[in-house]
Structure formats: C-alpha cells, structure tokens
Design a protein around this motif. Structure first.
Motif, PDB file in Angstrom:
ATOM      1  N   LEU A  33       0.863  -1.170   0.000  1.00 56.81           N
ATOM      2  CA  LEU A  33       0.000   0.000   0.000  1.00 56.81           C
ATOM      3  C   LEU A  33       0.903   1.224   0.000  1.00 56.81           C
ATOM      4  O   LEU A  33       1.713   1.406   0.921  1.00 56.81           O
ATOM      5  CB  LEU A  33      -0.911  -0.007   1.222  1.00 56.81           C
ATOM      6  N   LEU A  34       0.790   2.042  -1.043  1.00 58.93           N
ATOM      7  CA  LEU A  34       1.631   3.227  -1.180  1.00 58.93           C
ATOM      8  C   LEU A  34       0.853   4.474  -0.789  1.00 58.93           C
ATOM      9  O   LEU A  34      -0.328   4.605  -1.107  1.00 58.93           O
ATOM     10  CB  LEU A  34       2.127   3.367  -2.617  1.00 58.93           C
ATOM     11  N   LEU A  35       1.535   5.368  -0.107  1.00 60.15           N
ATOM     12  CA  LEU A  35       0.958   6.649   0.300  1.00 60.15           C
ATOM     13  C   LEU A  35       1.766   7.774  -0.323  1.00 60.15           C
ATOM     14  O   LEU A  35       2.956   7.934  -0.028  1.00 60.15           O
ATOM     15  CB  LEU A  35       0.971   6.790   1.822  1.00 60.15           C
ATOM     16  N   LEU A  36       1.146   8.546  -1.189  1.00 61.28           N
ATOM     17  CA  LEU A  36       1.746   9.773  -1.692  1.00 61.28           C
ATOM     18  C   LEU A  36       1.373  10.911  -0.749  1.00 61.28           C
ATOM     19  O   LEU A  36       0.226  10.994  -0.278  1.00 61.28           O
ATOM     20  CB  LEU A  36       1.230  10.094  -3.099  1.00 61.28           C
ATOM     21  N   TRP A  37       2.332  11.808  -0.463  1.00 59.27           N
ATOM     22  CA  TRP A  37       2.025  12.974   0.349  1.00 59.27           C
ATOM     23  C   TRP A  37       3.003  14.092   0.009  1.00 59.27           C
ATOM     24  O   TRP A  37       4.024  13.863  -0.651  1.00 59.27           O
ATOM     25  CB  TRP A  37       2.060  12.652   1.842  1.00 59.27           C
ATOM     26  N   SER A  38       2.680  15.315   0.421  1.00 61.19           N
ATOM     27  CA  SER A  38       3.481  16.480   0.053  1.00 61.19           C
ATOM     28  C   SER A  38       3.922  17.279   1.263  1.00 61.19           C
ATOM     29  O   SER A  38       3.237  17.319   2.287  1.00 61.19           O
ATOM     30  CB  SER A  38       2.687  17.402  -0.890  1.00 61.19           C
ATOM     31  N   SER A  39       5.100  17.901   1.116  1.00 60.04           N
ATOM     32  CA  SER A  39       5.585  18.901   2.051  1.00 60.04           C
ATOM     33  C   SER A  39       6.651  19.719   1.325  1.00 60.04           C
ATOM     34  O   SER A  39       6.706  19.706   0.090  1.00 60.04           O
ATOM     35  CB  SER A  39       6.129  18.260   3.331  1.00 60.04           C
ATOM     36  N   TYR A  40       7.526  20.396   2.093  1.00 63.32           N
ATOM     37  CA  TYR A  40       8.561  21.236   1.507  1.00 63.32           C
ATOM     38  C   TYR A  40       9.937  20.677   1.818  1.00 63.32           C
ATOM     39  O   TYR A  40      10.228  20.314   2.964  1.00 63.32           O
ATOM     40  CB  TYR A  40       8.435  22.672   2.015  1.00 63.32           C
ATOM     41  N   GLY A  92      11.679  22.890  -3.038  1.00 71.91           N
ATOM     42  CA  GLY A  92      10.334  23.447  -2.968  1.00 71.91           C
ATOM     43  C   GLY A  92       9.309  22.414  -2.559  1.00 71.91           C
ATOM     44  O   GLY A  92       9.605  21.474  -1.814  1.00 71.91           O
ATOM     45  N   TYR A  93       8.102  22.590  -3.040  1.00 72.80           N
ATOM     46  CA  TYR A  93       7.013  21.662  -2.770  1.00 72.80           C
ATOM     47  C   TYR A  93       7.326  20.333  -3.447  1.00 72.80           C
ATOM     48  O   TYR A  93       7.807  20.299  -4.586  1.00 72.80           O
ATOM     49  CB  TYR A  93       5.724  22.255  -3.318  1.00 72.80           C
ATOM     50  N   THR A  94       7.045  19.235  -2.743  1.00 71.83           N
ATOM     51  CA  THR A  94       7.494  17.928  -3.205  1.00 71.83           C
ATOM     52  C   THR A  94       6.380  16.890  -3.046  1.00 71.83           C
ATOM     53  O   THR A  94       5.372  17.122  -2.392  1.00 71.83           O
ATOM     54  CB  THR A  94       8.695  17.431  -2.384  1.00 71.83           C
TER      55      THR A  94
END
Length: 313
Positions: free
Chosen positions: A220-227, A239-241
């Motif tokens: 189970l893969l989780l994509l998520w974003s931060s800096y 930057g944003y990733t």
C-alpha cells in the motif's frame, strides 16, 4: 451540470488556475472530471464553492461548472480545499476540507451526488476527522476486508510536527469511529524543512495531500506532500514535493516505511493518481506551487514497476 456566475469557457489545461487538482474518470461517459481548489474563500457577495471542469482528452476542458453550492447554514464557511470524488455503492462522494466559523475547527466532510459533476449535497454530519482538531486533506480508502477509511492530515499549526492519520468510517460514510491510526510523523524525514507562517508566528513540519494506491506487488503506497530542503535531490529545487511511504503488509495499520528518494521534486505537489480509459496510470498535480497565482493542473504518466512507481525521465 450546473452553471454559476462564472463564465463557461473551453480552454487548455494551461489556462486553468487551480490547486490540488483531482481527476475522476467516468467510464460510463468516457469523460474526465477535474476538481480542485479554485473559488475557496468566495469574493464580494459570492460564497465559496467547489467547481468542476469536463474533458474527453485531458487537454481541452470546459468549465467551470458548480459542483457544490453550500446551503444556508452549512458548517463550512471558508477554505474550500482539496475535493476528491469517489464512486461508492452507485453514488458519488466528495471528500473535501472546510474551515468552520469563529471558534470552530477545520476538517474534512463528505458530500454526496447522483452524478460525478454534482450537484453535491451534505452527507456527513459535519467533519468526519478528529473532533476539536485542525485536520484537512481527507482521502478515501477501502481495504480488502471492506473496512472504509478516511486518511487525512493533522495540521502542523496545532501539532508542530504534522502527522498523517487514518480513521475508520461507518459503512454509510456518515461518521468516523474508533481511535485514529498514525501513519507518519513529518519531522523525522531527512529531506523535510520547517514551514512557517509569520502571520500566526508559527513554524512546524507540514503534511499535505495523502493519497493511497494499492501496488501490484501488494504494498500500500501513500503519496504525500511537504517542503524539501535545498539540494536534497538531484534537481535540488527545495520546494514543494511529493514523497512516498509504503506499507509492505498492504494494510493501513502498517508498519510504514519511507522512500528516501523523493518521488517528485519540481516545485509541484498535492498529487493523486488515476487511470485513463486505456488503462494507463497518471499523476495529477499542480505546477508550479509558487509563485501563488500561477498554479496549473499537470498530468504526467506514471510507470509501475515491481518495486514501486516511477516518473519517466
């Protein structure tokens, strides 16, 4: 589809100003519906709304139509952010973030419609994220046992160390039950940098945009974003990733590990995955993240290999 006060136009994707773009492919019509953060706080005498664009080829889009016009007295009064649409039991459910009134928290609520473009109407009784807490960016996942989940971000403005958590949902998707499961803490990632907002005199480790994908290998893969800090990856943009966490067990409960390599480091983020009508896998993201006002939807094909997801070079 419902029209509002905004002029309906047919445009290229490069002409649509949107954050957090989400694609719902409707196979019955062979049409793609594009949702995102657009008219999030209203303007003048116009209340915030969720909007939708429609396309047959992911290149040319018509809209914006009104997907959700809040009724009088609705609990969410601003920050109409990050809508995601899922077909469940023959209905269409929108998971979306709202900020309540003075003294009330931000959370993700669930809306319902008979068509993917709406019109949506309230379904859950207020937010289904943690009561009394600042939460956002809820997404939906149903596990192999049929348990329905909301996976969401517990805000850095409240915790300092932002977290991504999960809550079980009732079968009717009207409420959450039980205690939250913590999937990740943002501060322990080697690439992440502190995020600050001088208006509220706070810094912390931000989490955004969880999205779940069951890989062919059972993970189970989780994509998520931060800096990201500068010069962490080959591009070194800082930057944003988009990052990836993975549960080798294939379960929300984990245990979760983290890819050291960033999935996307190009001043782009808040991403989700979808398949086109030929079965190809795509990522939907906004690019660039800054400067604000320039965000546009970006769709890139994704390759799945035995050990994970890859963007073609």
């Amino acid at each position: 589809m419902e029209t509002g006060f905004r002029t309906i136009k047919t445009v290229d994707a490069s002409e649509i100003h949107i954050r957090d773009p989400f694609i719902f492919p409707h196979a019955a019509e062979r049409k793609y519906y594009l949702f995102g953060t657009t008219f999030a706080d209203g303007a003048g005498d116009k209340d915030p709304i969720f909007e939708v664009y429609v396309s047959e080829d992911l290149a040319v889009w018509t809209g914006p139509y009104v997907a959700y016009q809040p009724p009088r007295g609705f609990w969410g009064v601003r920050h109409y952010w990050a809508p995601e649409v899922f077909e469940i039991d023959g209905k269409f459910y929108m998971f979306a973030s709202f900020k309540g009134g003075i003294g009330e928290n931000r959370g993700t609520g669930i809306l319902i419609a008979d068509h993917p473009a709406g019109p949506y109407r309230p379904h859950s009784d207020g937010p289904v994220t943690i009561a009394g807490s600042e939460c956002l960016d809820g997404t939906y996942y149903e596990d192999e046992e049929g348990q329905r989940w909301i996976v969401f971000c517990h805000e850095w403005t409240e915790l300092y160390e932002g977290k991504i958590k999960a809550l079980r949902l009732t079968k009717d998707l009207k409420a959450s039950v039980g205690e939250p499961v913590t999937i990740l803490n943002a501060a322990d990632r080697p690439w992440i940098r502190l995020f600050g907002d001088p208006r509220i005199e706070k810094t912390g480790y931000l989490t955004d945009a969880p999205f779940l994908y069951k890989a062919r290998n059972g993970e189970l893969l989780l994509l998520w974003s931060s800096y990201s800090v500068p010069n962490y990856s080959e591009s070194g943009l800082g930057g944003y990733t988009v990052a990836i966490a993975r549960s080798a067990s294939g379960r929300i409960e984990g245990p979760w590990t983290h890819d050291e390599k960033l999935f996307m480091d190009r001043n782009a983020g808040h991403s989700s995955l979808f398949r086109d009508f030929e079965g190809r896998l795509w990522i939907s993201t906004h690019y660039p993240d800054t400067p604000h006002g320039q965000e546009r939807p970006l769709f890139l094909q994704v390759e799945e290999k035995e050990n994970g997801l890859f963007l073609p070079e």
